[in-house]
Design a protein around this motif. Structure first.
Motif, short mmCIF file in Angstrom:
data_model
loop_
_atom_site.label_atom_id
_atom_site.label_comp_id
_atom_site.label_asym_id
_atom_site.label_seq_id
_atom_site.Cartn_x
_atom_site.Cartn_y
_atom_site.Cartn_z
N VAL A 338 0.86 -1.18 0.00
CA VAL A 338 0.00 0.00 0.00
C VAL A 338 0.89 1.23 0.00
O VAL A 338 1.77 1.37 0.87
N THR A 339 0.69 2.12 -0.98
CA THR A 339 1.51 3.33 -1.09
C THR A 339 0.65 4.55 -0.78
O THR A 339 -0.36 4.79 -1.46
N LEU A 340 1.01 5.30 0.23
CA LEU A 340 0.28 6.51 0.60
C LEU A 340 0.76 7.69 -0.24
O LEU A 340 1.86 7.65 -0.82
N THR A 345 5.07 3.41 2.54
CA THR A 345 4.54 2.13 2.09
C THR A 345 4.17 1.25 3.29
O THR A 345 4.90 1.20 4.28
N CYS A 368 -4.63 3.11 -4.27
CA CYS A 368 -3.64 4.11 -3.89
C CYS A 368 -3.48 5.09 -5.05
O CYS A 368 -3.12 4.70 -6.16
N VAL A 373 -6.25 7.87 -0.63
CA VAL A 373 -6.34 6.42 -0.58
C VAL A 373 -7.80 6.04 -0.32
O VAL A 373 -8.48 6.68 0.49
N LEU A 402 -2.47 6.93 7.23
CA LEU A 402 -3.52 6.16 6.57
C LEU A 402 -4.89 6.55 7.10
O LEU A 402 -5.84 6.75 6.33
N VAL A 427 -2.39 0.22 -7.34
CA VAL A 427 -1.59 1.44 -7.22
C VAL A 427 -1.67 2.22 -8.52
O VAL A 427 -1.33 1.69 -9.60
#
Length: 442
Positions: A338-340, A345, A368, A373, A402, A427
Motif C-alpha cells: 500500500v503506497t500513501l 509504504t 492508492c 487512498v 492512513l 496502485v
C-alpha cells in the motif's frame, strides 16, 4: 521456549518419516471417513449436500471421495445459507481471515483444534535445525493492538506476555518505509535471535533496501529465515534474503482458515503435513489447491478450494492416486504494498486486518492514488456511520497517515485484472511514477 513437548515432537517426526505412501493413504482414508461420518450426521450443510448428491456415509477410497464430493468454496463459508459447523460443543473461537483474495471469512472454531496442529510448524522448522528452545524474531502484523477500549488493552497486554513467555521478539511489519525497515533490522541485531519469521514481501523489501546500508553492524548467527503468509514477489527474493541474513530461507504454506498445510525443506521442495491434511493432485504439472482437514474441527473442510495453485514437480511423492505428500513449489499471490500519497509504504496485511473483522464485508480492495487512498468494499447490507468510523479508527491505529487520508466507499463490483483476478491493492501508475518507480504487475 515455546510451549511444545519435545518428546511429542520427536515422536511425530519418527511417525511422519516412517510410514510408507500406502500406509499414509490408508491413514488418510480412515481419518477422512471418521470426520465425514460426523459431518453428514449433524451439520445441515453436509446433510443437505449428501442427500442432494446421493453421497455415501463412508468412502471406499480417496479417489471415490474426490470424484463424488463437490468442492467447498469461500462463497459458501461467507454466506452461511446453512450451518456448516458443529454446534456441539459450542464454538468458542473464530478463525478470521481476509486472505490474499481479500474475501473475509469468519469461521466458527474450537480452541482445542490447536492441539492437533501445534507441532506441525515445529516439525517443519526442525528440518532447518530450529528447536522450540530457540529464540524467535517475528516480523509480523500487530492486529492485537487494534482492539477497542479495555478489551483492546487487555489483548495487547496478553499478547506481549505470551511473546515473552515463548521467547519471541515481535516487530510490526505494517510499515515498510525505509526508517521503519532500518529500525527493524537494528532491533533484530540487538535481539540476536536463533531464527526469523516474517511476511514474504516484508523480508524481500528489507533485503533490497538494506543493500544500500552496507554490512549489518552486528553479525547475525541465524539457523533459518522462514517466510510466510504469501509467495515471494520476485524470482530472486530468496537469494536476496539469504544474502542479507546469511541463513537458509524456508517457507510455510497454509491459510488462517486451514492452518499450516505444508512446509518447505532445505532441499527446496515442500512436505505436506499429511497426518492432518489431504492435499489433492490431478494429473501432472500445476495443480489447484483442494484441501481436506483430517482432524476434529468445529468447521470441517472437505475439498476446500483455497484459491492457490502449486507445481507438482517431477520428484513429487504421492500416496494413493490423488493424495500428494510433497511438491515442488507454491504458485501463490503476493499482493502489492500500500503506497500513501506521501510515499510511505505499508504491507497489504495492514488492510486485511482493518477490513476482515467487519461482518458486512464480502470483499475489499485498496486504491492508492496521488490525491488520496480509498478502501472499496463489496458488502451485504449498508454500512452505517458508526461502522465507517470504526474502519477509519482502525486505519489510524495501523498508521496515522492512513487514518487521516482514508476514504471508504461501497461498490457493486471490484476491479479485476486482465486475467480475471481481483487484486487486493491497486496502485495508480501516476503515484509510483512520481516516486521514480514503476508498479508491479498483478
Amino acid at each position: 521456549m515455546a510451549w511444545v513437548s519435545i518428546p511429542r515432537l520427536k515422536a511425530l517426526e519418527r511417525g511422519f518419516l516412517a510410514r510408507s505412501p500406502e500406509e499414509v493413504g490408508n491413514y488418510q482414508l480412515d481419518r477422512l471417513n471418521h470426520e465425514w461420518a460426523k459431518a453428514v450426521r449433524s451439520i445441515p450443510y453436509y446433510v443437505s449436500l449428501a442427500e442432494k448428491n446421493a453421497l455415501p456415509g463412508r468412502f471406499a477410497s480417496l479417489r471415490e471421495f474426490v470424484e463424488a464430493v463437490p468442492p467447498l468454496t469461500r462463497e459458501v463459508l461467507q454466506q452461511r445459507d446453512e450451518r456448516y459447523w458443529h454446534d456441539a460443543p459450542r464454538p468458542n473461537h473464530r478463525r478470521t481471515t481476509g486472505g490474499s483474495t481479500a474475501s473475509p471469512i469468519q469461521m466458527p472454531a474450537w480452541r482445542r483444534e490447536f492441539r492437533h496442529t501445534r507441532l506441525d510448524p515445529w516439525l517443519g522448522r526442525s528440518w532447518f535445525g530450529v528447536s522450540p528452545r530457540d529464540r524467535l524474531f517475528l516480523f509480523w502484523g500487530h492486529s492485537h493492538l487494534l482492539g477497542e477500549g479495555w478489551r483492546g488493552r487487555v489483548n495487547a497486554w496478553v499478547r506481549a506476555g505470551k511473546d515473552r513467555l515463548q521467547n519471541y521478539v515481535r516487530y510490526s511489519a505494517y510499515d515498510m518505509s525505509e526508517p521503519a525497515l532500518r529500525k527493524g533490522l537494528e532491533r533484530l541485531q540487538r535481539s540476536q535471535p536463533d531464527f526469523v519469521i516474517g511476511y514474504s514481501r516484508y523480508l524481500d523489501e528489507l533485503a533490497r533496501t538494506a543493500e544500500d546500508w552496507g554490512s549489518p553492524s552486528r553479525a547475525l548467527s541465524l539457523k533459518a529465515v522462514i517466510a510466510a503468509a504469501e509467495e515471494f514477489p520476485a524470482p530472486d527474493s530468496r537469494d536476496q534474503i539469504e544474502s542479507l541474513f546469511g541463513a537458509p530461507v524456508g517457507m510455510e504454506y497454509g491459510a488462517v482458515e486451514t492452518g499450516l498445510i505444508a512446509h518447505s525443506r532445505p532441499e527446496g521442495d515442500y512436505r505436506v503435513f499429511w497426518h492432518n491434511y489431504l492435499l489433492e493432485y490431478h494429473g501432472e504439472g500445476r495443480q489447484e489447491v483442494f484441501v481436506t482437514s483430517l482432524f476434529p474441527r468445529c468447521t470441517p473442510l472437505f475439498r476446500y478450494r483455497l484459491g492457490d495453485h502449486f507445481e507438482l514437480g517431477e520428484s513429487a511423492e504421492k500416496a494413493a492416486d490423488c493424495s500428494v505428500l510433497s511438491f515442488e513449489r507454491v504458485v501463490g499471490r503476493s499482493n502489492l504494498a500500500v503506497t500513501l500519497p506521501s510515499g510511505r509504504t505499508l504491507h497489504s496485511e495492514s488492510i486485511s486486518h482493518i477490513a476482515r473483522g467487519q461482518p458486512k464485508v464480502l470483499a475489499y480492495q485498496f486504491l492508492c492514488a496521488p490525491d488520496g487512498v480509498t478502501l472499496r468494499l463489496r458488502i451485504k447490507g449498508p454500512l452505517d456511520d458508526h461502522e465507517v468510523a470504526s474502519i477509519r479508527r482502525l486505519a489510524g491505529l495501523v498508521d496515522p497517515q492512513l487514518g487521516a487520508a482514508l476514504q471508504v466507499v461501497t461498490v457493486a463490483n471490484l476491479e479485476r485484472t486482465l486475467a480475471g483476478k481481483t487484486p487486493m491493492v491497486i496502485v495508480d501508475p501516476a503515484l509510483t511514477s512520481a516516486r521514480g518507480t514503476s508498479p508491479e504487475a498483478t
